[in-house]
Enzyme design. Structure first.
Site, PDB file in Angstrom:
ATOM      1  N   ASN A  51      19.526 -51.090 100.201  1.00  7.67           N
ATOM      2  CA  ASN A  51      20.675 -50.202 100.331  1.00  7.67           C
ATOM      3  C   ASN A  51      21.834 -50.780  99.528  1.00  7.67           C
ATOM      4  O   ASN A  51      22.034 -51.993  99.504  1.00  7.67           O
ATOM      5  CB  ASN A  51      21.044 -50.059 101.810  1.00  7.67           C
ATOM      6  N   GLY A  52      22.598 -49.886  98.867  1.00  5.24           N
ATOM      7  CA  GLY A  52      23.797 -50.345  98.181  1.00  5.24           C
ATOM      8  C   GLY A  52      23.836 -49.989  96.711  1.00  5.24           C
ATOM      9  O   GLY A  52      22.945 -50.371  95.944  1.00  5.24           O
ATOM     10  N   ASP A  53      24.845 -49.213  96.314  1.00  9.15           N
ATOM     11  CA  ASP A  53      25.119 -48.884  94.911  1.00  9.15           C
ATOM     12  C   ASP A  53      24.018 -48.055  94.255  1.00  9.15           C
ATOM     13  O   ASP A  53      23.787 -48.186  93.043  1.00  9.15           O
ATOM     14  CB  ASP A  53      25.370 -50.156  94.087  1.00  9.15           C
TER      15      ASP A  53
ATOM     16  N   GLN B 146      20.800 -44.598 115.457  1.00  8.49           N
ATOM     17  CA  GLN B 146      21.379 -45.930 115.330  1.00  8.49           C
ATOM     18  C   GLN B 146      22.411 -46.168 116.422  1.00  8.49           C
ATOM     19  O   GLN B 146      23.284 -45.324 116.655  1.00  8.49           O
ATOM     20  CB  GLN B 146      22.048 -46.120 113.975  1.00  8.49           C
TER      21      GLN B 146
ATOM     22  N   GLY C 279      23.568 -43.890 100.829  1.00 10.48           N
ATOM     23  CA  GLY C 279      24.661 -43.416 101.660  1.00 10.48           C
ATOM     24  C   GLY C 279      25.672 -42.624 100.865  1.00 10.48           C
ATOM     25  O   GLY C 279      25.544 -41.418 100.688  1.00 10.48           O
ATOM     26  N   ARG C 280      26.690 -43.320 100.343  1.00  3.59           N
ATOM     27  CA  ARG C 280      27.782 -42.624  99.661  1.00  3.59           C
ATOM     28  C   ARG C 280      27.318 -41.841  98.434  1.00  3.59           C
ATOM     29  O   ARG C 280      27.904 -40.810  98.091  1.00  3.59           O
ATOM     30  CB  ARG C 280      28.871 -43.628  99.285  1.00  3.59           C
TER      31      ARG C 280
ATOM     32  N   CYS D 257      28.105 -52.713 110.236  1.00  4.50           N
ATOM     33  CA  CYS D 257      29.416 -52.068 110.161  1.00  4.50           C
ATOM     34  C   CYS D 257      30.518 -53.117 110.058  1.00  4.50           C
ATOM     35  O   CYS D 257      30.620 -54.015 110.903  1.00  4.50           O
ATOM     36  CB  CYS D 257      29.650 -51.181 111.382  1.00  4.50           C
TER      37      CYS D 257
ATOM     38  N   PRO E  39      22.782 -44.130 107.639  1.00  3.98           N
ATOM     39  CA  PRO E  39      23.718 -43.710 108.684  1.00  3.98           C
ATOM     40  C   PRO E  39      25.148 -43.848 108.181  1.00  3.98           C
ATOM     41  O   PRO E  39      25.527 -44.901 107.654  1.00  3.98           O
ATOM     42  CB  PRO E  39      23.433 -44.694 109.831  1.00  3.98           C
TER      43      PRO E  39
ATOM     44  N   LYS F  25      19.702 -52.581 110.711  1.00  4.43           N
ATOM     45  CA  LYS F  25      20.423 -52.500 109.431  1.00  4.43           C
ATOM     46  C   LYS F  25      21.478 -53.588 109.435  1.00  4.43           C
ATOM     47  O   LYS F  25      22.286 -53.673 110.375  1.00  4.43           O
ATOM     48  CB  LYS F  25      21.075 -51.136 109.234  1.00  4.43           C
TER      49      LYS F  25
END
Length: 326
Positions: free
Chosen positions: A211-213, A77, A235-236, A107, A23, A146
């Site tokens: 999640n992450g990198d 979400q 995500g990104r 967040c 998200p 999350k």
């Protein structure tokens, strides 16, 4: 487990592969989700974060954020710090067609945390328990969470996230996505994947999603190898490269400059189909800039993109980029 092709279960919801689109605030709306599914490779998509307080007020923008057509499976979400509002918000999401309802406990934005929502819930496990429990009791669909590794480094070092994992299991959470930065880190530094590994080692009955990198196919495979997580959430990385999910599924899949330009055009077409022209322009200016990083002529295109005042001007800018990159 054969990553990434095998399905996995979130209670009675089958996710067809082990790749999840994270998200992203003001990004993963209905047009973007339609686009990323068209590109292919993603198993589960999640809506952008929706305020439970706005939902229960029936705010038009919040209700629009629940819009979904033919998306299966789909997670919606929600965020908030009041158990009653979150329970009602979860009901509204389930009624709108969500297969899963996810609670945002990650967040880091101050305008979210100052109201006790997002990663602020990591500071009060009893309140978080009431929030999650209320959602679980309110809906028949699976409830997921999350979260981040902690509010700050000291909370992370104390391993308090493990207390949350046990609490989630006790109240009926069906899956957890963990982003292993703290709230204090925001998006700085490196994601500490050892936190994901510790969450997996805790042996919960529900799947842990890392999640992450994850910015390249090799990152996804390394995350699985190093942590043992059930699935990878991106995500990104998917903003820089919307073909990333396809590339993880198929190492032979090659992305050309022309494909990246075509993707920018296709997203804009979907935005125009589903949104008012002014809103479509606003969205493509934000996302198109990500898609064209590294494309020959991309810098000039991004200048034209931000200057475009109508759809025709933007289409012309895309055509100019195509000719320059050819």
């Amino acid at each position: 487990m054969t990553f990434p092709h095998t399905p996995f279960q979130i209670r009675d919801v089958e996710v067809p592969n082990r790749l999840v689109m994270a998200p992203l605030h003001e990004i993963t709306d209905q047009p973007f989700r339609k686009f990323i599914r068209e590109i292919g490779g993603v198993g589960l998509v999640v809506s952008e974060m929706i305020s439970s307080e706005a939902l229960i007020r029936h705010a038009v923008k919040a209700e629009r954020m629940m819009a979904a057509t033919g998306e299966r499976p789909l997670s919606m979400q929600i965020s908030g710090g009041r158990p009653e509002a979150l329970a009602e918000g979860a009901e509204l999401c389930a009624a709108a067609g969500a297969d899963l309802v996810d609670l945002n406990m990650g967040c880091p934005a101050s305008n979210v945390t100052k109201g006790g929502a997002g990663s602020a819930l990591l500071r009060d496990i009893r309140l978080a328990e009431r929030c999650v429990s209320g959602m679980v009791k309110a809906v028949k669909v699976p409830v997921t969470v999350k979260m981040r590794a902690g509010w700050d480094a000291s909370q992370k070092e104390r391993g308090e996230f493990l207390d949350f994992l046990r609490m989630f299991e006790a109240v009926g959470v069906q899956a957890l996505a963990i982003h292993p930065r703290t709230r204090a880190q925001q998006y700085e530094g490196n994601a500490d994947w050892s936190i994901i590994a510790r969450a997996v080692d805790a042996g919960t009955s529900y799947p842990i999603i890392g999640n992450g990198d994850v910015n390249a196919p090799a990152d996804a495979f390394r995350m699985i190898e190093q942590t043992g997580c059930a699935a990878v959430m991106i995500g990104r990385g998917a903003l820089y490269n919307p073909f990333l999910f396809r590339q993880i599924l198929d190492p032979e899949f090659a992305v050309t400059t022309e494909m990246r330009i075509d993707a920018t055009l296709r997203l804009f077409q979907i935005l125009l189909d589903l949104l008012e022209p002014r809103e479509a322009l606003h969205k493509i200016k934000k996302i198109g800039a990500w898609f064209t990083k590294g494309v020959p002529g991309g810098s000039g295109f991004r200048q034209n993109l931000h200057a475009a005042s109508d759809p025709q001007a933007l289409m012309a800018a895309i055509d100019a980029l195509r000719h320059q990159a050819a």
